[in-house]
Design a protein around this motif. Structure first.
Motif, short mmCIF file in Angstrom:
data_model
loop_
_atom_site.label_atom_id
_atom_site.label_comp_id
_atom_site.label_asym_id
_atom_site.label_seq_id
_atom_site.Cartn_x
_atom_site.Cartn_y
_atom_site.Cartn_z
N CYS A 15 0.80 -1.23 0.00
CA CYS A 15 0.00 0.00 0.00
C CYS A 15 0.83 1.28 0.00
O CYS A 15 0.29 2.37 -0.15
CB CYS A 15 -0.95 0.00 1.20
SG CYS A 15 -0.14 0.19 2.80
N CYS A 17 2.40 2.65 2.50
CA CYS A 17 2.42 3.33 3.81
C CYS A 17 3.84 3.30 4.38
O CYS A 17 4.59 2.35 4.18
CB CYS A 17 1.45 2.63 4.76
SG CYS A 17 1.34 3.38 6.39
N ARG A 45 -1.34 0.47 8.04
CA ARG A 45 -2.50 0.64 7.18
C ARG A 45 -3.11 -0.70 6.76
O ARG A 45 -4.30 -0.91 6.91
CB ARG A 45 -2.14 1.43 5.93
CG ARG A 45 -3.36 1.70 5.05
CD ARG A 45 -3.01 2.41 3.76
NE ARG A 45 -2.41 3.71 4.02
CZ ARG A 45 -1.66 4.36 3.16
NH1 ARG A 45 -1.39 3.85 1.97
NH2 ARG A 45 -1.14 5.53 3.46
N CYS A 46 -2.29 -1.64 6.26
CA CYS A 46 -2.85 -2.88 5.71
C CYS A 46 -2.42 -4.15 6.46
O CYS A 46 -2.82 -5.24 6.11
CB CYS A 46 -2.49 -3.02 4.23
SG CYS A 46 -0.75 -3.40 3.92
#
Length: 62
Positions: A15, A17, A45-46
């Motif tokens: 992602c 991040c 985030r993921c």
């Protein structure tokens, strides 16, 4: 991914991040004779996990 000052910043490959939680874990070898300490960086985030390993001797039992 390089910053202007020449330092590299870790970024999640999924992602993008750049914010992570750091954890330490142990991973046993297939037959369980040795164990390796690894650093895990978990993307905030993921939740993708990046594993990092610094070689240590098989005689390191702590």
């Amino acid at each position: 991914m390089s910053q202007p000052d020449g330092n590299r910043q870790l970024a999640c490959p999924l992602c993008g991040c750049t914010e992570f939680d750091r954890h330490e874990a142990r991973q046993d070898t297939r037959w369980g004779f040795t164990s390796h300490r690894i650093q895990m960086m978990v993307c905030q985030r993921c939740s993708y996990i990046l594993h990092f390993y610094r070689h240590q001797s098989i005689f390191n039992f702590d």
